[in-house]
Design an enzyme around this catalytic site. Sequence first.
Site, PDB file in Angstrom:
ATOM      1  N   ASP A   1      21.309   2.398-104.667  1.00  0.00           N
ATOM      2  CA  ASP A   1      20.911   1.503-105.747  1.00  0.00           C
ATOM      3  C   ASP A   1      21.677   0.180-105.550  1.00  0.00           C
ATOM      4  O   ASP A   1      22.500   0.027-104.644  1.00  0.00           O
ATOM      5  CB  ASP A   1      21.182   2.135-107.118  1.00  0.00           C
ATOM      6  CG  ASP A   1      20.304   1.502-108.205  1.00  0.00           C
ATOM      7  OD1 ASP A   1      19.764   0.409-107.974  1.00  0.00           O
ATOM      8  OD2 ASP A   1      20.175   2.091-109.289  1.00  0.00           O
TER       9      ASP A   1
HETATM   10  C1  NOJ Z   1      18.917  -1.198-110.243  1.00  0.00           C
HETATM   11  C2  NOJ Z   1      18.171  -0.082-110.871  1.00  0.00           C
HETATM   12  O1  NOJ Z   1      19.056   0.943-111.250  1.00  0.00           O
HETATM   13  C3  NOJ Z   1      17.084   0.527-109.997  1.00  0.00           C
HETATM   14  O2  NOJ Z   1      16.315   1.395-110.773  1.00  0.00           O
HETATM   15  C4  NOJ Z   1      16.235  -0.532-109.369  1.00  0.00           C
HETATM   16  O3  NOJ Z   1      15.214   0.043-108.600  1.00  0.00           O
HETATM   17  C5  NOJ Z   1      17.131  -1.434-108.538  1.00  0.00           C
HETATM   18  N1  NOJ Z   1      18.113  -2.054-109.397  1.00  0.00           N
HETATM   19  C6  NOJ Z   1      16.367  -2.499-107.778  1.00  0.00           C
HETATM   20  O4  NOJ Z   1      15.911  -3.478-108.628  1.00  0.00           O
END
Ligand code: NOJ
Length: 754
Positions: free
Chosen positions: A280
């Site tokens: 993430d």
């Molecule tokens: C953080 C989020 O937790 C995740 O769900 C998302 O896909 C990513 N950022 C990318 O934007």
Amino acid sequence: MRRILLAAVLAMLGTSLPASDKTMDGFISGLMRKMTLREKIGQLNLLPAGEIVTGAEINTEVSGSIAAGDVGGVFNVKGTDKIRALQEIAVRKSRLGIPLIVGMDVIHGYETIFPIPLALSCSWDTAAVERSARIAAREASADGICWTFSPMADIALDARWGRISEGNGEDPYLGSRMAAAMVRGYQGDYSRADNIMACLKHYAMYGAAEAGRDYSMADMSRVRMYNQYLPPYKAAVEAGVGSVMSSFNVVDCIPATANKWLMTDVLRGEWGFDGMLVTDYESIKEIIKHGTAEDLADASAQALNAGTDMDMCSRGYIGTLEQSVLDGRVSAEAVDRACRRVLEAKYRLGLFDNPYKYCDPKRRKKDIFTAENRAAARDIAAETFVLLKNDNGTLPLKKEGRIALIGPLADTRSNMAGTWCVAYTPERYSTLRESMAQALGGKAELLYAQGCNITADERQQKDGEFGKAIKRGDDALMKAEALAVARQADVIVCAMGETAEMTGESSSRAKLAMPDVQAALLAELVKTGKPVVLLNFSGRPTVLTWEQDNVQAIMNVWFGGSEAAHAICDVLFGDKTPCGRLTVSMPRATGQEPLYYNHLSSGRPVEEGAKRYYKFRNNYLDVRNDPLYPFGYGLSYTSFEYGEPRLSAATMERNGGVKATVTVKNTGDRDADEVVQLYIRDRVASISRPVKELKGFQRIHLKAGESREVTFDITPDMLKFYNSELRHVLEPGDFSIMTGPDSRRLKTVKLTVR
Ligand code: NOJ
């Protein structure tokens, strides 16, 4: 050569070659032989739009990095023009011309937006959910995107957690069915140009954030993980998901991104996942904050050694892995493994055959926000609304007299779609006020007043808007205006609740009741003595205890997407019948959270639905244990009657099966859909088992007066669980088999397994 020619022809037809593993392996091995260590690490580097483009301009530093082969993929960039330009740099200017993988958070639609995932799950309609993902994939792929960061399969039991809105609620069985449906919808078999790769997230246990506060730690026994939290992730893997994203939280006190047991032993070893694993946002950097790595080099080495392939935004891999290979901290083979998986993903998506496969400018007009897609979104949205209360048939409303529409969500465009819609185009969506006027077509007079702010606290309202502003005004003045409007009306429709961004990432709330000024206005409107219909906008279960006691009709409309306003009118005026059923328990008070139906039994239980307090029992002094509205609950404009469940045999062999049948009758005067639910309880087992667990459901359509026998196959698999050694076992003995319209109103029959 023949393959290239064939690929060119297929590309023209909008399809590509299916990836045969052998040809893919050969192709990638050949390519990797030409790659330097640096270029291999470059493939593991994933960068966000924020760093890449400002307006129409591509950042020169980033274009330099792409040309140098230092970037494997980009995400959340919108538009084929920009994406094509980035792809051209990769293909034409980098030494080996390896195309970029292009991702986006296409969470519940692209420009045609579907309801938020939590709402979608309340349709209990896996075909509709699959269809929504299919359409999202078609639209995204028409605009340059080949990879979505969806589905989110995190089980969430705590309504305080804002991201409960992004998942499928509290149940592992339903969550598994929904996650698999989404994977099928996005990916198909990758062969077409309108299929994209799905990314299962957030692996794992992200939804168990302590106290419902986003990014908190999550900790639990492995037995609990296996029985309750892991099944939806596993189901997505079994459905063939192409990639997985690790979660921000720790698992067993080790950050998920660096947790080898989770990433390699379970995901790859036990479940056989062979796709690409991405972190993430800055998760590698965050390993340092978790206190389990010295610095970025240490964190990056840990992540790679745990089995994480791609680094989203930390620049840890690109910044440190070359040196770490020299130092012997990580092996060149580990880099190779990760690089191969990224290249395989690109290969499966057909990017080596045609790097511009997803950049066909003609498709934008043809495939995005089309009348057909919008009609599907409208139909699906109408399936997700949950009618919570409807005294004296207040709903559906007649199109006559004077209808007052009041509330801060009544005339907003940007809030209809909900949280997480990167590509949305709110200027093209209708507000509820506009749709109502259109639906009424002059047959009734529509009066309107905003009535109040979202909350009296200006700062809090701003923080909960994130670009989706609601007009602020003077609460006293707005209330006076609303009451004057209400007094002239025959019925009052209130559009109240949360803004879209009061839910989703980083939007935890510790108070789940209707915010202050909205609650005060609602109370005043009720005092007028006119019938009041509350349309509750929410991205989570909220507390509606006062409303249940005082308002005539309540419908939870969540955030229904680009067509939400029209869909709400379809149900409000009875062109469609509400059929959504809750996939989360709705509490009587915030202090009940985490609240979920499939809990274990205490040694000192109180009977289900107990209305009073018992000393030295598992209950509260000041609030009942049970939810205000239970899991599976939802009313209709008609009524249904359930018979007793019957079994084809009272006993079952361990590897055998029986059938459970229940008669369901539509006792009202409208044709409608009903969701028939099947639960089981293992009465005595080697570990404590939930008091009930959903194991089957069927959505059926019954004409007014019609009755039908609904049959479920009871299979050994349904009765199995993970024991304390984490073995998936069926233990013989007595089981309760329960059927009914929700998790509370169930009728039981006993089954003995020998
Ligand atoms: C953080 C989020 O937790 C995740 O769900 C998302 O896909 C990513 N950022 C990318 O934007």
